[in-house]
Design a protein around this motif. Structure first.
Motif, PDB file in Angstrom:
ATOM      1  N   UNK A 152       0.776  -1.229   0.000  1.00  0.00           N
ATOM      2  CA  UNK A 152       0.000   0.000   0.000  1.00  0.00           C
ATOM      3  C   UNK A 152       0.806   1.276   0.000  1.00  0.00           C
ATOM      4  N   UNK A 153       2.125   1.181  -0.121  1.00  0.00           N
ATOM      5  CA  UNK A 153       2.958   2.392  -0.175  1.00  0.00           C
ATOM      6  C   UNK A 153       2.674   3.145  -1.468  1.00  0.00           C
ATOM      7  N   UNK A 154       2.400   4.429  -1.343  1.00  0.00           N
ATOM      8  CA  UNK A 154       2.128   5.253  -2.518  1.00  0.00           C
ATOM      9  C   UNK A 154       3.407   5.392  -3.342  1.00  0.00           C
ATOM     10  N   UNK A 155       3.264   5.337  -4.646  1.00  0.00           N
ATOM     11  CA  UNK A 155       4.408   5.357  -5.556  1.00  0.00           C
ATOM     12  C   UNK A 155       5.300   6.570  -5.315  1.00  0.00           C
ATOM     13  N   UNK A 156       4.703   7.752  -5.173  1.00  0.00           N
ATOM     14  CA  UNK A 156       5.500   8.965  -4.953  1.00  0.00           C
ATOM     15  C   UNK A 156       6.292   8.883  -3.643  1.00  0.00           C
ATOM     16  N   UNK A 157       5.708   8.252  -2.624  1.00  0.00           N
ATOM     17  CA  UNK A 157       6.405   8.106  -1.345  1.00  0.00           C
ATOM     18  C   UNK A 157       7.595   7.165  -1.492  1.00  0.00           C
ATOM     19  N   UNK A 158       7.435   6.102  -2.253  1.00  0.00           N
ATOM     20  CA  UNK A 158       8.548   5.185  -2.493  1.00  0.00           C
ATOM     21  C   UNK A 158       9.667   5.887  -3.256  1.00  0.00           C
ATOM     22  N   UNK A 159       9.288   6.691  -4.260  1.00  0.00           N
ATOM     23  CA  UNK A 159      10.289   7.414  -5.040  1.00  0.00           C
ATOM     24  C   UNK A 159      11.041   8.411  -4.164  1.00  0.00           C
ATOM     25  N   UNK A 199       0.850  10.087  -7.324  1.00  0.00           N
ATOM     26  CA  UNK A 199       0.451  10.592  -6.010  1.00  0.00           C
ATOM     27  C   UNK A 199      -0.616   9.749  -5.343  1.00  0.00           C
ATOM     28  N   UNK A 200      -1.253   8.856  -6.087  1.00  0.00           N
ATOM     29  CA  UNK A 200      -2.300   7.989  -5.523  1.00  0.00           C
ATOM     30  C   UNK A 200      -2.058   6.506  -5.820  1.00  0.00           C
ATOM     31  N   UNK A 201      -1.386   6.201  -6.915  1.00  0.00           N
ATOM     32  CA  UNK A 201      -1.092   4.798  -7.239  1.00  0.00           C
ATOM     33  C   UNK A 201      -0.212   4.193  -6.153  1.00  0.00           C
ATOM     34  N   UNK A 202      -0.420   2.908  -5.863  1.00  0.00           N
ATOM     35  CA  UNK A 202       0.335   2.231  -4.819  1.00  0.00           C
ATOM     36  C   UNK A 202       1.165   1.090  -5.412  1.00  0.00           C
ATOM     37  N   UNK A 203       2.239   0.767  -4.729  1.00  0.00           N
ATOM     38  CA  UNK A 203       3.219  -0.174  -5.260  1.00  0.00           C
ATOM     39  C   UNK A 203       2.584  -1.511  -5.641  1.00  0.00           C
ATOM     40  N   UNK A 204       1.722  -2.036  -4.792  1.00  0.00           N
ATOM     41  CA  UNK A 204       1.108  -3.325  -5.099  1.00  0.00           C
ATOM     42  C   UNK A 204       0.336  -3.305  -6.402  1.00  0.00           C
ATOM     43  N   UNK A 205      -0.384  -2.205  -6.646  1.00  0.00           N
ATOM     44  CA  UNK A 205      -1.141  -2.085  -7.881  1.00  0.00           C
ATOM     45  C   UNK A 205      -0.254  -1.919  -9.093  1.00  0.00           C
ATOM     46  N   UNK A 206       0.823  -1.150  -8.945  1.00  0.00           N
ATOM     47  CA  UNK A 206       1.718  -0.958 -10.100  1.00  0.00           C
ATOM     48  C   UNK A 206       2.405  -2.261 -10.481  1.00  0.00           C
TER      49      UNK A 206
END
Length: 503
Positions: free
Chosen positions: A133-140, A158-165
């Motif tokens: 559930x980590x947001x992509x922008x937060x991981x970056x 800003x809303x997509x999450x790692x699991x979904x990507x």
């Protein structure tokens, strides 16, 4: 309306059974994790394009792998379907349930957004371990703070999450250099359809011990298992970038420009976008200004990454020298080089605002396609000619990732016909585009995934390949409870949607 035959999924729940299920879910995820309010369920059941309103029995927000596992086991015991969901940014209905039908009365949305911890960053191994559930922008951002780059970059970061990507094997603007999400993942943890947990969380870069199960689950869109954790592969953080906006003398000039830039820059070329003037006009209509006075039907935006040993001035001079023959021939009409990062971001903002501007103008028929890069110009010319002959009311707004052959081939209607006229012809136009993609040896689902376009795969996939996909799904999810109706239909006799507009 989705059609299905009588089956365990469609058997109505009694009030007592529903209460038993809710009580069991409450014991697993607690009061924060179980949502039964109709308005919240409806919000989670609406796809990101706001075109498909699904329905579900409940929204379950798991906070750990153990909770995901327990929820999945419970679903199997009760004959419930599960729609896994992270940021719910899928544009192909991959993370939302079907519209109201008997089967949806036994469907739960399983959200992983509460599983949002960055568990560790290993700067020596250039790896980062995160929950789904980590947001992509937060991981970056976490990667940058450690001196690295996580290269998957999307408009929805800003809303997509790692699991979904990972589930969709997302792409983005940097695929030409870094590949899709699969390439930037070392390991994953997955919950299977029977609740068992598969630990594939290895962070090694060489592992030749049999079948690559990690790559099987990545891109499966939650139909084979639910990704709960991941080890991300980080890349070197560029010291800077050169960003160039270049209007072209013709569509075919993009081929010469790409080859010239790639030969000059090699692996420093990280993004190479092609935009039609028609797509940019939507952005300009909302008050943005073109970076150049040159008039062109097609424009390219590209980035070159700089290392610590690159001198920006020398790099710029070398690039201008490399492009000089294209200026002389009229293949490139102008070139705007960003002087600093703020200017670079302003140029990219023009590109990234195209989808929003198009939506504001009335939307269009979206096609996420790819063909071999060497055939892309011919593909555009031939399909445009077919539109002019058969559907002259179409107004194409094409843009996307030329560097990897992936375009967002979006088609609206001429303004005089009014907003939304295209909706009456969506199925017809999709078929025209997809038939052309297949003729050119391309893909009808390039980077957004398949989602609810299962009917399209049945029409376009090699029959043996499709049969193998169904065999794998049947082996891993024999009851068909995980994201039913998505990617491939399993079981074959349920989740039929013959009126699917994506055909």
């Amino acid at each position: 309306m989705t059609e299905c035959v009588d089956c365990a999924f469609c058997a109505p729940l009694t009030d007592a059974e529903r209460d038993q299920i809710f009580q069991a879910l409450l014991e697993i995820v607690g009061p924060r994790g179980l949502v039964t309010a109709p308005d919240e369920i409806a919000a989670a059941s609406l796809d990101s394009r706001r075109r498909r309103q699904g329905s579900a029995l409940a929204l379950v927000r798991a906070a750990s792998t153990e909770e995901v596992s327990a929820v999945v086991r419970l679903a199997g015991e009760w004959g419930l379907c599960i729609v896994p969901q992270c940021g719910n940014t899928s544009t192909v209905g991959g993370a939302t349930p079907e519209p109201e039908s008997p089967a949806n009365r036994r469907t739960i949305i399983l959200s992983l957004s509460r599983m949002n911890r960055i568990l560790s960053v290993d700067p020596v191994n250039a790896a980062m371990t995160v929950e789904a559930g980590v947001i992509l922008a937060k991981a970056a951002e976490a990667a940058r703070e450690a001196g690295y780059l996580y290269p998957i970059s999307l408009a929805a970061e800003g809303t997509a999450e790692i699991g979904g990507t990972l589930a969709a094997n997302a792409g983005g603007v940097h695929v030409v250099r870094y590949g899709m999400a699969r390439r930037s993942c070392l390991g994953i943890e997955v919950v299977l359809a029977d609740g068992r947990v598969v630990n594939l969380m290895r962070s090694v870069r060489k592992d030749n011990t049999g079948y690559d199960l990690r790559d099987l689950f990545i891109g499966s869109e939650g139909t084979l298992g639910i990704i709960t954790k991941a080890v991300l592969d980080l890349s070197a953080l560029p010291a800077g970038r050169l960003t160039v906006w270049a209007p072209l003398g013709s569509l075919e000039a993009v081929e010469k420009l790409f080859q010239t830039v790639e030969k000059f820059a090699g692996p420093a070329l990280t993004a190479f976008e092609l935009m039609s003037e028609a797509s940019l006009d939507f952005v300009y209509a909302e008050g943005r200004t073109s970076p150049t006075t040159a008039k062109s039907d097609w424009t390219v935006l590209f980035d070159l990454a700089l290392t610590g040993r690159d001198d920006p001035d020398n790099m710029t001079e070398g690039l201008i020298e490399a492009l000089e023959p294209l200026f002389d021939s009229g293949d490139v009409l102008d070139a705007v080089l960003a002087k600093n990062e703020d200017e670079a971001q302003a140029l990219w903002q023009l590109r990234e605002e195209i989808p929003t501007a198009v939506r504001s103008s009335g939307g269009n028929i979206k096609n996420d396609i790819s063909v071999p890069r060497g055939s892309l110009c011919r593909f555009i010319r031939e399909t445009f000619a077919e539109f002019e002959e058969k559907t002259p009311w179409l107004a194409p707004a094409v843009f996307g990732h030329y560097g990897d052959g992936n375009l967002h081939f979006n088609l609206g209607n001429r303004p005089e016909l009014g907003k939304g006229f295209w909706k009456q012809h969506e199925r017809e136009v999709h078929r025209m585009v997809n038939d052309a993609v297949i003729r050119f040896g391309g893909s009808v689902a390039a980077e957004h995934g398949v989602g609810a376009k299962a009917a399209l795969l049945e029409r376009t996939k090699d029959p043996v390949e499709l049969e193998l996909m169904k065999t794998i799904r049947a082996a891993l999810d024999p009851k068909g409870i995980l994201n039913p109706g998505r990617v491939v239909r399993w079981p074959d006799n349920v989740w039929r949607n013959p009126a699917e507009a994506w055909d």
